[in-house]
Scaffold this motif. Structure first.
Motif, PDB file in Angstrom:
ATOM      1  N   GLU A  47       0.838  -1.191   0.000  1.00  0.00           N
ATOM      2  CA  GLU A  47       0.000   0.000   0.000  1.00  0.00           C
ATOM      3  C   GLU A  47       0.878   1.249   0.000  1.00  0.00           C
ATOM      4  OE1 GLU A  47      -2.582  -0.107   3.306  1.00  0.00           O
ATOM      5  OE2 GLU A  47      -3.663  -1.924   2.654  1.00  0.00           O
ATOM      6  N   LEU A  48       0.459   2.186  -0.793  1.00  0.00           N
ATOM      7  CA  LEU A  48       1.177   3.459  -0.857  1.00  0.00           C
ATOM      8  C   LEU A  48       0.563   4.434   0.149  1.00  0.00           C
ATOM      9  CD1 LEU A  48       1.513   3.876  -4.732  1.00  0.00           C
ATOM     10  CD2 LEU A  48       3.189   2.954  -3.130  1.00  0.00           C
ATOM     11  N   ASP A  49       1.430   5.202   0.718  1.00  0.00           N
ATOM     12  CA  ASP A  49       0.944   6.208   1.665  1.00  0.00           C
ATOM     13  C   ASP A  49       0.071   7.215   0.945  1.00  0.00           C
ATOM     14  OD1 ASP A  49       2.374   4.948   3.604  1.00  0.00           O
ATOM     15  OD2 ASP A  49       4.178   6.211   3.315  1.00  0.00           O
TER      16      ASP A  49
ATOM     17  N   HIS B  42      -7.801   4.733 -11.640  1.00  0.00           N
ATOM     18  CA  HIS B  42      -7.208   3.914 -12.699  1.00  0.00           C
ATOM     19  C   HIS B  42      -5.690   4.046 -12.723  1.00  0.00           C
ATOM     20  CE1 HIS B  42      -6.868   1.752 -16.443  1.00  0.00           C
ATOM     21  NE2 HIS B  42      -6.300   2.809 -17.037  1.00  0.00           N
ATOM     22  N   ALA B  43      -5.209   5.267 -12.557  1.00  0.00           N
ATOM     23  CA  ALA B  43      -3.757   5.473 -12.532  1.00  0.00           C
ATOM     24  C   ALA B  43      -3.137   4.807 -11.319  1.00  0.00           C
ATOM     25  CB  ALA B  43      -3.459   6.973 -12.546  1.00  0.00           C
TER      26      ALA B  43
ATOM     27  N   ALA C 136       0.196  -2.038  -9.824  1.00  0.00           N
ATOM     28  CA  ALA C 136       0.582  -3.235 -10.575  1.00  0.00           C
ATOM     29  C   ALA C 136       2.049  -3.182 -10.988  1.00  0.00           C
ATOM     30  CB  ALA C 136      -0.319  -3.384 -11.810  1.00  0.00           C
ATOM     31  N   HIS C 137       2.525  -2.003 -11.373  1.00  0.00           N
ATOM     32  CA  HIS C 137       3.924  -1.870 -11.757  1.00  0.00           C
ATOM     33  C   HIS C 137       4.842  -2.105 -10.562  1.00  0.00           C
ATOM     34  CE1 HIS C 137       7.384  -0.347 -14.025  1.00  0.00           C
ATOM     35  NE2 HIS C 137       7.724   0.326 -12.917  1.00  0.00           N
TER      36      HIS C 137
ATOM     37  N   PRO D 231       8.833   1.833  -7.592  1.00  0.00           N
ATOM     38  CA  PRO D 231       7.721   2.707  -7.970  1.00  0.00           C
ATOM     39  C   PRO D 231       7.752   3.013  -9.461  1.00  0.00           C
ATOM     40  CG  PRO D 231       8.821   3.514  -5.999  1.00  0.00           C
ATOM     41  CD  PRO D 231       9.693   2.439  -6.547  1.00  0.00           C
ATOM     42  N   MET D 232       6.593   3.291 -10.004  1.00  0.00           N
ATOM     43  CA  MET D 232       6.472   3.568 -11.437  1.00  0.00           C
ATOM     44  C   MET D 232       6.868   5.009 -11.712  1.00  0.00           C
ATOM     45  SD  MET D 232       3.143   2.961 -13.866  1.00  0.00           S
ATOM     46  CE  MET D 232       3.345   2.912 -15.636  1.00  0.00           C
ATOM     47  N   PRO D 233       7.790   5.262 -12.656  1.00  0.00           N
ATOM     48  CA  PRO D 233       8.190   6.632 -12.959  1.00  0.00           C
ATOM     49  C   PRO D 233       7.016   7.429 -13.503  1.00  0.00           C
ATOM     50  CG  PRO D 233       9.780   5.049 -13.835  1.00  0.00           C
ATOM     51  CD  PRO D 233       8.598   4.268 -13.397  1.00  0.00           C
ATOM     52  N   ALA D 234       7.085   8.727 -13.317  1.00  0.00           N
ATOM     53  CA  ALA D 234       6.005   9.602 -13.769  1.00  0.00           C
ATOM     54  C   ALA D 234       5.891   9.611 -15.285  1.00  0.00           C
ATOM     55  CB  ALA D 234       6.227  11.012 -13.228  1.00  0.00           C
TER      56      ALA D 234
END
Length: 225
Positions: A157-159, A183-184, A190-191, A198-201
């Protein structure tokens, strides 16, 4: 409207040839001692056996029995035509010819019976050859109902992102719809679950296909770099 009757040269030729062959067979049978109605029955027997063998050959080209009886009937018809052409003295018929004429009814009966009651062998059409290789068989194992199912993988889980503090010098970010933000967030989760980072911007922006301001606003709320 009545149809006009037109003479057919082939049909006329067939009638003439059939009549001559019929007469030759009758004369030979009569010369061999078969008088009266019996002499007229011989050409009918020969022609019927010839027609029956030909009809059988139309449905079974490789039937040896049909070819055999067709050749026998044709030889009897041609033999009578040749014998009555002056090569044989019809007043003194040899004994072997009398024997052949006398034994013809039994031979014709046998041939007609075999042609009618023999099974017809039909040739099966060739099946198309499948050049594609067969798919390998996959063995399926029945699941054990007593064993416990594997626990589902846990997604980190992300803060939650803190509320952004508006700055007087920076332009206001465009509003992000809640459905698009969810959705994002799923794509980012998932990434991170599959790669561990973490998924890059910029990757999220390319994945969503959104304009730069909207993508930056989503990345800012998800705390992506």
């Amino acid at each position: 409207m009545p149809r006009s009757i037109r003479p057919d040269a082939v049909l006329v030729q067939a009638v003439i040839a059939g009549a001559l062959s019929f007469a030759h067979l009758h004369d030979l049978a009569e010369a061999a001692g078969q008088t009266g109605w019996k002499a007229w029955a011989y050409p009918v027997s020969v022609d019927l056996l010839l027609v029956a063998a030909w009809r059988r050959l139309r449905t079974a080209r490789r039937d040896r029995s049909a070819w055999t009886w067709f050749v026998i009937a044709l030889a009897a018809s041609l033999g009578a035509n040749v014998a009555t052409a002056g090569l044989l003295d019809l007043d003194h018929v040899p004994a072997w010819l009398r024997i052949l004429v006398a034994g013809w009814p039994a031979l014709a009966f046998l041939g007609g019976t075999l042609l009618v009651h023999s099974p017809t062998t039909l040739v099966e059409p060739a099946r198309p050859v499948n050049d594609e290789p067969a798919a390998p068989e996959v063995e399926t194992h029945r699941a054990d109902t007593t064993s416990e199912p594997d626990p589902a993988p846990t997604v980190p889980e992300l803060d939650p992102a803190p509320a952004p503090t508006p700055s007087q010098s920076a332009p206001a970010a465009p509003p992000v719809p809640a459905a698009l933000l969810d959705h994002a967030r799923k794509i980012a989760y998932a990434h991170q679950a599959s790669t561990g980072t973490p998924m890059p911007a910029n990757a999220l922006s390319a994945r969503l296909g959104l304009p730069a301001p909207m993508a930056d606003a989503i990345a800012a709320q998800l705390q992506l770099t």
